[in-house]
Design a protein around this motif. Structure first.
Motif, mmCIF file in Angstrom:
data_model
loop_
_atom_site.group_PDB
_atom_site.id
_atom_site.type_symbol
_atom_site.label_atom_id
_atom_site.label_comp_id
_atom_site.label_asym_id
_atom_site.label_seq_id
_atom_site.Cartn_x
_atom_site.Cartn_y
_atom_site.Cartn_z
ATOM 1 N N THR A 153 41.741 41.939 42.750
ATOM 2 C CA THR A 153 42.879 41.352 43.461
ATOM 3 C C THR A 153 44.199 41.610 42.741
ATOM 4 O OG1 THR A 153 42.574 39.213 42.352
ATOM 5 C CG2 THR A 153 41.453 39.542 44.463
ATOM 6 N N TRP A 154 44.144 41.852 41.427
ATOM 7 C CA TRP A 154 45.377 42.127 40.690
ATOM 8 C C TRP A 154 45.943 43.496 41.042
ATOM 9 C CZ3 TRP A 154 44.763 40.138 34.947
ATOM 10 C CH2 TRP A 154 44.535 38.765 34.980
ATOM 11 N N SER A 155 45.090 44.521 41.039
ATOM 12 C CA SER A 155 45.562 45.868 41.377
ATOM 13 C C SER A 155 45.444 46.163 42.866
ATOM 14 C CB SER A 155 44.775 46.923 40.592
ATOM 15 O OG SER A 155 43.408 46.893 40.957
ATOM 16 N N GLN A 156 44.807 45.233 43.597
ATOM 17 C CA GLN A 156 44.667 45.322 45.053
ATOM 18 C C GLN A 156 43.906 46.581 45.470
ATOM 19 O OE1 GLN A 156 48.631 44.814 46.692
ATOM 20 N NE2 GLN A 156 49.049 43.105 45.311
ATOM 21 N N LYS A 157 42.756 46.785 44.835
ATOM 22 C CA LYS A 157 41.914 47.927 45.194
ATOM 23 C C LYS A 157 40.464 47.645 44.817
ATOM 24 C CE LYS A 157 41.860 51.637 42.750
ATOM 25 N NZ LYS A 157 42.253 52.902 42.081
ATOM 26 N N GLU A 158 39.557 48.373 45.477
ATOM 27 C CA GLU A 158 38.145 48.278 45.157
ATOM 28 C C GLU A 158 37.834 49.041 43.882
ATOM 29 O OE1 GLU A 158 35.150 49.241 48.005
ATOM 30 O OE2 GLU A 158 36.087 48.077 49.615
ATOM 31 N N ILE A 159 36.841 48.550 43.131
ATOM 32 C CA ILE A 159 36.332 49.261 41.970
ATOM 33 C C ILE A 159 35.153 50.104 42.454
ATOM 34 C CG2 ILE A 159 35.375 49.050 39.648
ATOM 35 C CD1 ILE A 159 38.245 47.979 39.951
ATOM 36 N N THR A 160 35.362 51.404 42.566
ATOM 37 C CA THR A 160 34.321 52.274 43.112
ATOM 38 C C THR A 160 33.833 53.313 42.111
ATOM 39 O OG1 THR A 160 35.989 53.812 44.003
ATOM 40 C CG2 THR A 160 35.245 52.023 45.449
ATOM 41 N N SER A 161 34.389 53.313 40.893
ATOM 42 C CA SER A 161 33.998 54.306 39.890
ATOM 43 C C SER A 161 34.225 53.736 38.502
ATOM 44 C CB SER A 161 34.818 55.587 40.052
ATOM 45 O OG SER A 161 36.181 55.341 39.735
ATOM 46 N N LEU A 162 33.686 54.421 37.491
ATOM 47 C CA LEU A 162 33.944 54.014 36.113
ATOM 48 C C LEU A 162 35.416 54.126 35.772
ATOM 49 C CD1 LEU A 162 31.047 55.332 33.836
ATOM 50 C CD2 LEU A 162 31.406 53.040 34.743
ATOM 51 N N ALA A 163 36.081 55.130 36.346
ATOM 52 C CA ALA A 163 37.519 55.293 36.091
ATOM 53 C C ALA A 163 38.289 54.085 36.608
ATOM 54 C CB ALA A 163 38.027 56.572 36.740
ATOM 55 N N ASP A 164 37.908 53.589 37.791
ATOM 56 C CA ASP A 164 38.549 52.387 38.327
ATOM 57 C C ASP A 164 38.296 51.188 37.422
ATOM 58 O OD1 ASP A 164 39.400 53.804 40.555
ATOM 59 O OD2 ASP A 164 37.770 53.101 41.844
ATOM 60 N N ALA A 165 37.041 51.062 36.957
ATOM 61 C CA ALA A 165 36.684 49.936 36.089
ATOM 62 C C ALA A 165 37.429 50.006 34.758
ATOM 63 C CB ALA A 165 35.178 49.913 35.854
ATOM 64 N N ASP A 166 37.521 51.210 34.213
ATOM 65 C CA ASP A 166 38.221 51.381 32.941
ATOM 66 C C ASP A 166 39.696 51.034 33.080
ATOM 67 O OD1 ASP A 166 38.224 52.369 30.117
ATOM 68 O OD2 ASP A 166 39.628 53.827 30.957
ATOM 69 N N ARG A 167 40.292 51.445 34.207
ATOM 70 C CA ARG A 167 41.706 51.113 34.413
ATOM 71 C C ARG A 167 41.887 49.606 34.576
ATOM 72 N NH1 ARG A 167 46.392 53.625 35.053
ATOM 73 N NH2 ARG A 167 48.057 52.446 36.074
ATOM 74 N N ALA A 168 40.970 48.971 35.293
ATOM 75 C CA ALA A 168 41.052 47.521 35.458
ATOM 76 C C ALA A 168 40.949 46.809 34.111
ATOM 77 C CB ALA A 168 39.951 47.033 36.400
ATOM 78 N N PHE A 169 40.123 47.361 33.204
ATOM 79 C CA PHE A 169 39.956 46.781 31.873
ATOM 80 C C PHE A 169 41.186 47.019 30.996
ATOM 81 C CE2 PHE A 169 38.495 47.265 27.421
ATOM 82 C CZ PHE A 169 38.006 45.991 27.205
ATOM 83 N N SER A 170 41.855 48.150 31.209
ATOM 84 C CA SER A 170 42.897 48.602 30.273
ATOM 85 C C SER A 170 44.317 48.314 30.727
ATOM 86 C CB SER A 170 42.757 50.112 30.039
ATOM 87 O OG SER A 170 41.469 50.435 29.561
ATOM 88 N N TYR A 171 44.508 47.988 32.005
ATOM 89 C CA TYR A 171 45.862 47.813 32.538
ATOM 90 C C TYR A 171 46.010 46.463 33.230
ATOM 91 C CZ TYR A 171 47.099 52.737 31.784
ATOM 92 O OH TYR A 171 47.389 53.958 31.218
ATOM 93 N N ILE A 172 47.190 45.876 33.079
ATOM 94 C CA ILE A 172 47.573 44.669 33.817
ATOM 95 C C ILE A 172 48.933 44.949 34.442
ATOM 96 C CG2 ILE A 172 48.172 42.232 33.675
ATOM 97 C CD1 ILE A 172 46.347 42.023 31.229
#
Length: 226
Positions: free
Chosen positions: A62-81
Motif C-alpha cells: 500500500t505504500w508504493s501502491q503496487k503488487e509484489i510479483t517478483s524478488l525485485a519488487d520485494a527487494d525494493r519494498a524492503f529497501s525503499y520508503i
C-alpha cells in the motif's frame, strides 16, 4: 539467520514440488517481521523466516501502491520508503534541521550514539541537502532524558548544538512540565512503522533506506540517488 534462510528454502522447494536443490531458491527480506520472499523455478511465495509457513497469492504494497510479483519488487519494498506517497510530514515530528538544499534526507539518531555523532559530523561537509534529524531514545533512559530536554529546551540554539555534536550530549535547561512532547511520541511510532531496528537510520531523498553508518561514506551514498 542463514540457518533460517536455508530451512525455509528447503521447505519452499518441497511445497512447490521443486526437488532438493536449495541453492536454486532465491530469497530476499520483506519489510514484515519474520517474512521473506522466495522464488523457486519462477514461482514466488512469501515464507516465514523459520520456514514453517508459505503464503501464496497476491501481496500488495500500500505504500508504493503496487503488487509484489517478483524478488525485485520485494527487494525494493524492503529497501525503499517513498515518503512522498505516504504524505509523511517530517516537520510534524519536530526535527532538528541542518542545511537548506533542495534534496531532503531524514535521519533517526540517538544523542549518545557514536556512529550517529560521526554521521552528523560528515553531513556538515555535504552541500545541496536539507537534513531532518529526529532524535530517539534508542540507547536507554538517559538518552530519553536528553531527547526530552532537547525538544523542550529553553535555548533552541543550545539544543541544536547538542544535536549537531558541537557540544557534549547532556540534559539541558527545559521550559517546564507544560512542554508538548507529542512529537517525540510520533517519532517513536514512525520509527516502528519504518522498521527502525537501530540508529542511525536514514531515508535518502529518493527513498532508499540505510541502517547504520561508516565514517566518510555519506557523500558517496547520497550521490547514488536517482
Amino acid at each position: 539467520m542463514l540457518r533460517k534462510i536455508l530451512s525455509l528454502a528447503v521447505i519452499f522447494a518441497s511445497v512447490t514440488g521443486a526437488g532438493q536443490v536449495v541453492a536454486e531458491t532465491a530469497t530476499t527480506p520483506l519489510p514484515i517481521n519474520g517474512m521473506v520472499a522466495a522464488v523457486k523455478n519462477d514461482k514466488l511465495a512469501f515464507v516465514s523466516d523459520n520456514g514453517r509457513f508459505v503464503f501464496r497469492g497476491t501481496l500488495y504494497d500500500t505504500w508504493s501502491q503496487k503488487e509484489i510479483t517478483s524478488l525485485a519488487d520485494a527487494d525494493r519494498a524492503f529497501s525503499y520508503i517513498d515518503l512522498a506517497k505516504l504524505r509523511f510530514q517530517v516537520d510534524d515530528l519536530a526535527p532538528f534541521t541542518y542545511g537548506t538544499g533542495p534534496k531532503e534526507v531524514v535521519i533517526f539518531t540517538d544523542p549518545q550514539c557514536p556512529s550517529c555523532h560521526q554521521l552528523v559530523q560528515d553531513l556538515k561537509k555535504v552541500e545541496g541537502y536539507t537534513f531532518k534529524i529526529l532524535e530517539l531514545s534508542a540507547m536507554g533512559p538517559e538518552s530519553g532524558k536528553i531527547v526530552r530536554s532537547l525538544h523542550c529546551a529553553k535555548d533552541k540554539a543550545e539544543a541544536l548544538a547538542v544535536a549537531l555534536g558541537e557540544t557534549k550530549p547532556r540534559v539541558i535547561d527545559q521550559i517546564g512540565d507544560d512542554c508538548d512532547t507529542s512529537a517525540i511520541g510520533k517519532r517513536i511510532i514512525s520509527a516502528q512503522m519504518f522498521g527502525v531496528k537501530g540508529v542511525p537510520f536514514m531515508i535518502r531523498n529518493d527513498g532508499l533506506v540505510r541502517h547504520g553508518y561508516e565514517k566518510g561514506s555519506l557523500q558517496s551514498w547520497l550521490a547514488g540517488a536517482n
